[in-house]
Design a protein around this motif. Structure first.
Motif, PDB file in Angstrom:
ATOM      1  N   ASP A 145      -7.186  -6.290  15.430  1.00 10.93           N
ATOM      2  CA  ASP A 145      -6.901  -7.318  14.428  1.00 10.93           C
ATOM      3  C   ASP A 145      -7.789  -7.143  13.198  1.00 10.93           C
ATOM      4  N   ILE A 146      -9.046  -6.758  13.424  1.00  9.23           N
ATOM      5  CA  ILE A 146      -9.951  -6.513  12.298  1.00  9.23           C
ATOM      6  C   ILE A 146      -9.424  -5.355  11.452  1.00  9.23           C
ATOM      7  N   VAL A 147      -8.970  -4.290  12.113  1.00  8.13           N
ATOM      8  CA  VAL A 147      -8.408  -3.131  11.404  1.00  8.13           C
ATOM      9  C   VAL A 147      -7.200  -3.563  10.572  1.00  8.13           C
ATOM     10  N   ASN A 148      -6.304  -4.361  11.196  1.00  5.39           N
ATOM     11  CA  ASN A 148      -5.104  -4.823  10.486  1.00  5.39           C
ATOM     12  C   ASN A 148      -5.466  -5.701   9.289  1.00  5.39           C
ATOM     13  N   GLU A 149      -6.449  -6.584   9.490  1.00  6.51           N
ATOM     14  CA  GLU A 149      -6.858  -7.462   8.391  1.00  6.51           C
ATOM     15  C   GLU A 149      -7.479  -6.654   7.253  1.00  6.51           C
ATOM     16  N   ASN A 150      -8.297  -5.670   7.618  1.00  7.32           N
ATOM     17  CA  ASN A 150      -8.914  -4.833   6.584  1.00  7.32           C
ATOM     18  C   ASN A 150      -7.851  -4.101   5.769  1.00  7.32           C
ATOM     19  N   THR A 151      -6.769  -3.686   6.449  1.00  2.69           N
ATOM     20  CA  THR A 151      -5.664  -3.020   5.748  1.00  2.69           C
ATOM     21  C   THR A 151      -5.027  -3.971   4.740  1.00  2.69           C
ATOM     22  N   ILE A 152      -4.771  -5.216   5.174  1.00  2.56           N
ATOM     23  CA  ILE A 152      -4.161  -6.214   4.283  1.00  2.56           C
ATOM     24  C   ILE A 152      -5.055  -6.479   3.083  1.00  2.56           C
ATOM     25  N   ARG A 153      -6.360  -6.580   3.329  1.00  2.00           N
ATOM     26  CA  ARG A 153      -7.293  -6.860   2.235  1.00  2.00           C
ATOM     27  C   ARG A 153      -7.378  -5.672   1.276  1.00  2.00           C
ATOM     28  N   PHE A 154      -7.452  -4.476   1.845  1.00  2.00           N
ATOM     29  CA  PHE A 154      -7.627  -3.282   1.020  1.00  2.00           C
ATOM     30  C   PHE A 154      -6.409  -3.038   0.137  1.00  2.00           C
ATOM     31  N   PHE A 155      -5.206  -3.283   0.699  1.00  6.89           N
ATOM     32  CA  PHE A 155      -3.982  -2.940  -0.024  1.00  6.89           C
ATOM     33  C   PHE A 155      -3.337  -4.121  -0.740  1.00  6.89           C
ATOM     34  N   GLY A 156      -3.915  -5.328  -0.646  1.00  2.09           N
ATOM     35  CA  GLY A 156      -3.275  -6.512  -1.215  1.00  2.09           C
ATOM     36  C   GLY A 156      -2.824  -6.343  -2.655  1.00  2.09           C
ATOM     37  N   ASP A 157      -3.752  -5.962  -3.540  1.00  4.09           N
ATOM     38  CA  ASP A 157      -3.419  -5.784  -4.963  1.00  4.09           C
ATOM     39  C   ASP A 157      -2.454  -4.625  -5.167  1.00  4.09           C
ATOM     40  N   LEU A 158      -2.704  -3.531  -4.441  1.00  6.78           N
ATOM     41  CA  LEU A 158      -1.874  -2.342  -4.598  1.00  6.78           C
ATOM     42  C   LEU A 158      -0.442  -2.616  -4.138  1.00  6.78           C
ATOM     43  N   TRP A 159      -0.284  -3.312  -3.007  1.00  5.67           N
ATOM     44  CA  TRP A 159       1.044  -3.670  -2.531  1.00  5.67           C
ATOM     45  C   TRP A 159       1.772  -4.521  -3.573  1.00  5.67           C
ATOM     46  N   GLN A 160       1.036  -5.456  -4.170  1.00  4.34           N
ATOM     47  CA  GLN A 160       1.671  -6.326  -5.166  1.00  4.34           C
ATOM     48  C   GLN A 160       2.194  -5.517  -6.344  1.00  4.34           C
ATOM     49  N   GLU A 161       1.400  -4.573  -6.808  1.00  4.94           N
ATOM     50  CA  GLU A 161       1.850  -3.706  -7.900  1.00  4.94           C
ATOM     51  C   GLU A 161       3.103  -2.938  -7.483  1.00  4.94           C
ATOM     52  N   ASN A 162       3.085  -2.377  -6.277  1.00  6.94           N
ATOM     53  CA  ASN A 162       4.239  -1.597  -5.804  1.00  6.94           C
ATOM     54  C   ASN A 162       5.484  -2.458  -5.658  1.00  6.94           C
ATOM     55  N   TYR A 163       5.320  -3.663  -5.093  1.00  5.86           N
ATOM     56  CA  TYR A 163       6.475  -4.555  -4.913  1.00  5.86           C
ATOM     57  C   TYR A 163       7.137  -4.850  -6.257  1.00  5.86           C
ATOM     58  N   ILE A 164       6.322  -5.090  -7.265  1.00  3.92           N
ATOM     59  CA  ILE A 164       6.881  -5.436  -8.575  1.00  3.92           C
ATOM     60  C   ILE A 164       7.465  -4.210  -9.270  1.00  3.92           C
ATOM     61  N   MET A 165       6.745  -3.084  -9.260  1.00  4.78           N
ATOM     62  CA  MET A 165       7.241  -1.885  -9.937  1.00  4.78           C
ATOM     63  C   MET A 165       8.475  -1.310  -9.251  1.00  4.78           C
ATOM     64  N   ASN A 166       8.582  -1.514  -7.932  1.00  2.00           N
ATOM     65  CA  ASN A 166       9.743  -0.995  -7.196  1.00  2.00           C
ATOM     66  C   ASN A 166      11.012  -1.817  -7.430  1.00  2.00           C
ATOM     67  N   LEU A 167      10.869  -2.990  -8.025  1.00  3.27           N
ATOM     68  CA  LEU A 167      12.061  -3.818  -8.269  1.00  3.27           C
ATOM     69  C   LEU A 167      13.088  -3.090  -9.125  1.00  3.27           C
ATOM     70  N   TYR A 168      12.611  -2.250 -10.035  1.00  2.86           N
ATOM     71  CA  TYR A 168      13.536  -1.500 -10.876  1.00  2.86           C
ATOM     72  C   TYR A 168      14.374  -0.537 -10.037  1.00  2.86           C
ATOM     73  N   TYR A 169      13.719   0.094  -9.048  1.00 10.30           N
ATOM     74  CA  TYR A 169      14.440   1.065  -8.222  1.00 10.30           C
ATOM     75  C   TYR A 169      15.348   0.354  -7.220  1.00 10.30           C
ATOM     76  N   VAL A 170      14.923  -0.813  -6.748  1.00 10.10           N
ATOM     77  CA  VAL A 170      15.809  -1.630  -5.910  1.00 10.10           C
ATOM     78  C   VAL A 170      17.084  -1.959  -6.686  1.00 10.10           C
ATOM     79  N   HIS A 171      16.900  -2.282  -7.961  1.00  6.75           N
ATOM     80  CA  HIS A 171      18.038  -2.589  -8.839  1.00  6.75           C
ATOM     81  C   HIS A 171      18.964  -1.375  -8.988  1.00  6.75           C
ATOM     82  N   LYS A 172      18.387  -0.169  -9.082  1.00 13.31           N
ATOM     83  CA  LYS A 172      19.183   1.032  -9.326  1.00 13.31           C
ATOM     84  C   LYS A 172      19.780   1.631  -8.051  1.00 13.31           C
TER      85      LYS A 172
END
Length: 564
Positions: A145-172
């Motif tokens: 669980d600690i490993v999983n939480e560390n992953t969420i914390r480490f990638f939180g900002d990066l995932w958010q950027e990817n989710y938003i930038m990928n919206l264009y490709y989801v559209h296409k």
């Protein structure tokens, strides 16, 4: 379980007791008083209390009497053998360790790893081996669980950027749903474990006679062996994942990606692309359907792209599935299959640093794994339970860990049984027309920006109100009314934007700040509540500003463009 010598008797105060293999299960004088004294000293409020050994129920009854309906799990390997009055009405006692494992993992996660172990008298002596296994399991779950939480914390900002930038490709791009049930042929799911290397020559021979799905970075090992898969599944948001794909010039496979995937992979890939989201992302799925007109399927995740790829294999083909390269262990002291960008040969120093431990291997031998691999194995086992009634799935890795519940078959035997040498498999080409115009995308992103600005304004107002109250001992009625009104509006706005991933770490922190101590003075309680709310609003404001920035960048970069 070994033979048990159970003797039933009366205590000095004429209460039921039992002696097992020469050990009393409870005090032979006053078991109820003993139980009360034990829980006063050892029970912890706000924790998941797990009791090893139900016995005749004195400790469990004492907890229920003092704390009412509380969260407690009980494991007792003796329970099915004991004569207990009203036994058929007793709930929540596990006598099978595997059943207990399955149930307790979610509970431990819900309690943020705050686990308190309670032990009935002498159970550690009667069941010495089981108790050690029990404690080891709890420890492993907490570390995972600690490993999983560390992953969420480490990638939180990066995932958010990817989710938003990928919206264009989801559209296409096409929704992955367009491929569901399009095939009736064998599927080979290739993962990047060390055992993959020995399977590649045979895979190359039958590559046109089946559907080949590559799990993420495994693509490099396949291409080096002159094997072009039909589909590559990718969902890792890290820059290292982008580097796996950066120099690949082959666009003859199709790309299947999750919204959190490193968005530059989609940008550079010129072949057909399909998108999906994960279970639990209901509001994201709904927002994309309403705003972009795309109905994305939800799939499983569990720390490895191979889990998602396995579910995809089951969705797009009705044929049998062979898993190769799914070691989830350091087979032959190697990290990955050859030609994987992360391939390395490992030393004893690495295993100590990685906290490696041994589990049962494919052939029954002990193999080295780690907590992250072990968590992935459990996720695959859970998915296999869900899929095995509808699909024939074999572990053909011939190495690594044993995946419990999944039948094993040599890869050669799988090919002899299921591969038809006279029949080639033709990859499906989806004919649905993709979006060529960006007006829908531009409108979608503009609406997101407008909602982010509204959320930002409300959060700034809430923070101002809290600062005004920082020297108080209680919230004024006026402030509470205004905060309630703000929270009500925020609750309405949050589902109108895509920002779950960046908020996840904040939610975990706020839950951890929840007050457990009911004995706090009123003033101290106020300070804690004030601090908790200030943390929440300030951090969501920061997350909102980042999400707003990414959305503006996405609109600026892709808005009005016509190439995908």
């Amino acid at each position: 379980m070994e033979d048990l010598d159970i003797i039933y008797l009366q205590t000095k105060n004429e209460k039921p007791n039992a002696k097992v293999n020469g050990y009393f299960l409870h005090s032979n004088y006053n078991p109820e008083a003993e139980a009360d004294k034990y829980i006063d000293k050892n029970y912890k409020e706000g924790y998941l209390n797990i009791l090893f050994g139900y016995g005749l129920g004195y400790i469990a009854n004492a907890i229920a009497k003092k704390y009412g309906n509380t969260d407690i799990l009980v494991y007792d390997p003796l329970f099915s053998s004991l004569n207990i009055e009203g036994k058929d009405k007793i709930e929540g006692v596990f006598s099978d360790l595997q059943d207990f494992y399955i149930r307790s993992e979610d509970y431990i996660a819900d309690f943020d790893r705050k686990v308190n172990i309670l032990l009935s008298p002498n159970y550690d002596k009667i069941f010495d081996k089981e108790y050690k296994e029990f404690l080891d399991f709890i420890r492993h779950i907490q570390i995972e669980d600690i490993v999983n939480e560390n992953t969420i914390r480490f990638f939180g900002d990066l995932w958010q950027e990817n989710y938003i930038m990928n919206l264009y490709y989801v559209h296409k791009d096409q929704s992955l749903k367009e491929l569901f049930n399009k095939y009736d042929c064998p599927v080979i799911l290739a993962s990047g474990g060390p055992s993959l290397t020995k399977q590649l020559p045979l895979l190359k021979k039958i590559k046109d006679k089946c559907l080949i799905i590559s799990a993420g970075s495994t693509i490099n090992s396949l291409l080096a062996a002159e094997i072009t898969p039909d589909y590559v599944v990718t969902m890792d948001g890290g820059e290292s994942n982008y580097f796996h794909f950066k120099n690949i010039k082959n666009n003859n496979f199709d790309l299947i990606y999750g919204l959190g995937n490193a968005w530059k992979i989609e940008r550079d890939f010129k072949g057909s692309r399909y998108s999906f989201c994960f279970y639990g992302e209901d509001s994201i799925q709904k927002r994309i359907k309403e705003g972009l007109g795309k109905e994305l399927p939800m799939l499983s995740t569990g720390g490895t792209v191979a889990i998602t790829a396995l579910e995809i294999a089951s969705k797009i083909s009705t044929g049998p599935i062979a898993i190769i390269g799914q070691d989830l262990a350091y087979t032959n002291n190697k990290s990955h299959a050859e030609n994987n960008n992360h391939y390395s040969e490992l030393t004893d120093e690495f295993f100590k640093k990685d906290m490696a431990f041994e589990v049962e291997g494919y052939y029954g031998e002990p193999v080295k794994t780690n907590h992250q691999f072990n968590s992935m194995r459990k996720s695959i086992e859970r998915l296999n339970i869900r899929l095995h009634n509808q699909h024939t799935i074999y572990n053909c890795t011939e190495g690594g860990v044993k995946i419990n519940g999944m039948p094993q078959l040599d890869f050669e035997a799988f090919c002899e049984t299921y591969i038809d040498d006279t029949k080639n498999v033709t990859k499906v080409k989806v004919q649905n027309e993709i979006n060529k115009h960006d007006a829908i995308y531009n409108e979608f992103m503009s609406k997101e920006i407008a909602v982010y600005l509204k959320i930002k304004k409300l959060l700034v107002e809430a923070i101002y109100l809290l600062k005004e109250e920082r020297n108080s001992t209680v919230f004024s009625a006026s402030t509470l009314k205004k905060l309630d009104k703000i929270d009500s509006k925020l609750k309405k706005y949050y589902p109108q934007v895509i920002m779950e991933r960046i908020i996840d770490p904040i939610t975990m922190d706020v839950m951890r700040m929840t007050i457990d101590n009911k004995q706090l003075e009123t003033k101290e309680k106020f300070k804690q509540i004030h601090r908790q709310n200030m943390y929440l609003y300030e951090n969501i404001l920061e997350a909102t500003e980042k999400s707003l920035k990414y959305t503006r960048i996405g609109l600026e970069e892709f808005g009005g463009c016509s190439n995908g």
